[in-house]
Design an enzyme around this catalytic site. Structure first.
Site, short mmCIF file in Angstrom:
data_model
loop_
_atom_site.label_atom_id
_atom_site.label_comp_id
_atom_site.label_asym_id
_atom_site.label_seq_id
_atom_site.Cartn_x
_atom_site.Cartn_y
_atom_site.Cartn_z
N HIS A 190 -4.40 0.72 7.77
CA HIS A 190 -3.16 1.64 8.08
C HIS A 190 -3.01 2.73 6.75
O HIS A 190 -2.50 3.67 7.24
CB HIS A 190 -2.08 0.41 7.59
CG HIS A 190 -0.67 0.85 7.31
ND1 HIS A 190 0.15 0.63 8.43
CD2 HIS A 190 -0.03 1.70 6.53
CE1 HIS A 190 1.46 1.37 8.19
NE2 HIS A 190 1.33 1.80 6.98
N GLU A 191 -3.44 2.30 5.42
CA GLU A 191 -3.27 3.50 4.58
C GLU A 191 -4.16 4.56 4.94
O GLU A 191 -4.04 5.88 4.39
CB GLU A 191 -3.64 2.68 3.16
CG GLU A 191 -2.62 1.63 2.58
CD GLU A 191 -1.29 2.12 2.84
OE1 GLU A 191 -0.91 3.31 2.58
OE2 GLU A 191 -0.20 1.53 3.22
N HIS A 245 -2.84 7.05 7.01
CA HIS A 245 -1.95 7.92 6.45
C HIS A 245 -2.65 9.31 5.79
O HIS A 245 -2.24 10.28 6.02
CB HIS A 245 -1.26 7.32 5.12
CG HIS A 245 -0.11 6.66 5.55
ND1 HIS A 245 1.09 7.16 6.18
CD2 HIS A 245 0.29 5.43 5.34
CE1 HIS A 245 1.88 6.32 6.34
NE2 HIS A 245 1.42 5.08 6.04
N GLN A 274 2.96 10.03 1.72
CA GLN A 274 4.14 9.25 1.71
C GLN A 274 4.91 9.69 0.41
O GLN A 274 6.08 9.43 0.34
CB GLN A 274 3.94 8.04 1.59
CG GLN A 274 3.27 7.39 3.01
CD GLN A 274 3.30 5.84 2.94
OE1 GLN A 274 2.29 5.31 2.49
NE2 GLN A 274 4.26 5.17 3.36
N GLY A 332 0.82 -1.34 0.13
CA GLY A 332 0.10 0.14 -0.03
C GLY A 332 0.82 1.04 0.06
O GLY A 332 2.15 1.23 0.42
N CYS A 385 5.81 0.05 7.49
CA CYS A 385 5.55 1.15 6.73
C CYS A 385 6.84 1.57 5.85
O CYS A 385 7.78 1.78 6.35
CB CYS A 385 4.98 2.27 7.74
SG CYS A 385 4.53 3.67 6.72
N LEU A 386 6.50 1.96 4.61
CA LEU A 386 7.60 2.36 3.67
C LEU A 386 8.20 3.68 4.05
O LEU A 386 9.34 3.90 3.90
CB LEU A 386 7.18 2.50 2.12
CG LEU A 386 6.63 1.15 1.70
CD1 LEU A 386 6.16 1.33 0.23
CD2 LEU A 386 7.69 0.01 1.47
ZN LIG Z 1 2.68 3.13 5.97
#
Ligand SMILES: [Zn+2]
Length: 195
Positions: free
Chosen positions: A147-148, A151, A50, A45, A105-106
């Site tokens: 999670h997304e 963000h 991000q 995701g 998380c990226l």
């Molecule tokens: Zn994340």
């Protein structure tokens, strides 16, 4: 185009995303670029903050989870098909039992922590063609959506751990914001010291 992923500590990750319209400049290309960026970093995701844009847009592709042989066949089959673009998403309801999953998380490389969330989520959103959808998801698909979705509300999974864990993570998170980390995809660090 593969975009740099914004690291922990940048203010853009803390903004509540704004609603966008069909006319949002370069939207089609932006979605393509986000997909390329997510796949390049082996993510499931990626949310617009991000890559530096505080708008209500995220993408998901849970195909890699379909290989997980601890899941039942139905869930694996669904995860294999769960590729979506979520625009202007609103979570309508979260229900069901709480369960723990080890999230990453990226934007926060090399940190994984157990996060507790409810197992079912109902969400309304528009797809890349601005068609309206309402969907109820459970298990890992719900988890990735939650999670997304966080963000685009300015929330990170590290906000959801115990205060003890937060203290233990503080130094590591500071190091990430300064770019003191080995990562094999392109990132932008808010507190990188110029040499
Ligand atoms: Zn994340």
């Amino acid at each position: 185009m593969n975009l740099p992923i914004i690291a922990y500590g940048d203010k853009v990750l803390r903004k509540v995303g704004v609603t966008i319209s069909k006319d949002y400049d370069g939207l089609e290309q932006l979605i393509e670029d986000m997909k390329e960026t997510m796949y390049n970093a082996f993510g499931v995701g990626l949310a617009a903050p991000q890559i530096g844009r505080a708008i209500r847009l995220f993408i998901i592709d849970t195909t890699p989870f379909a290989e997980d042989d601890e899941l039942n066949d139905d869930e694996r089959a669904f995860l294999k098909t769960f590729q979506r673009v979520f625009i202007n998403a609103q979570i309508l309801e979260e229900t069901g039992d709480e369960w723990t999953f080890n999230e990453g998380c990226l934007s926060i490389p090399d940190i994984r922590e157990d996060v507790i969330r409810q197992d079912t989520v109902t969400i309304k959103y528009q797809d890349e063609n601005f068609k309206e959808h309402k969907e109820t998801l459970t298990g890992l698909a719900a988890r990735v959506v939650q999670h997304e979705y966080d963000h685009i509300e300015g929330i990170l999974f590290t906000d959801k751990v115990s205060s003890l864990k937060k203290r233990l993570l503080k130094k590591k998170l500071e190091n990430i914001s300064k770019g003191k980390i080995d990562v094999d995809y392109k990132m932008r660090f808010p507190n990188l010291k110029k040499k």
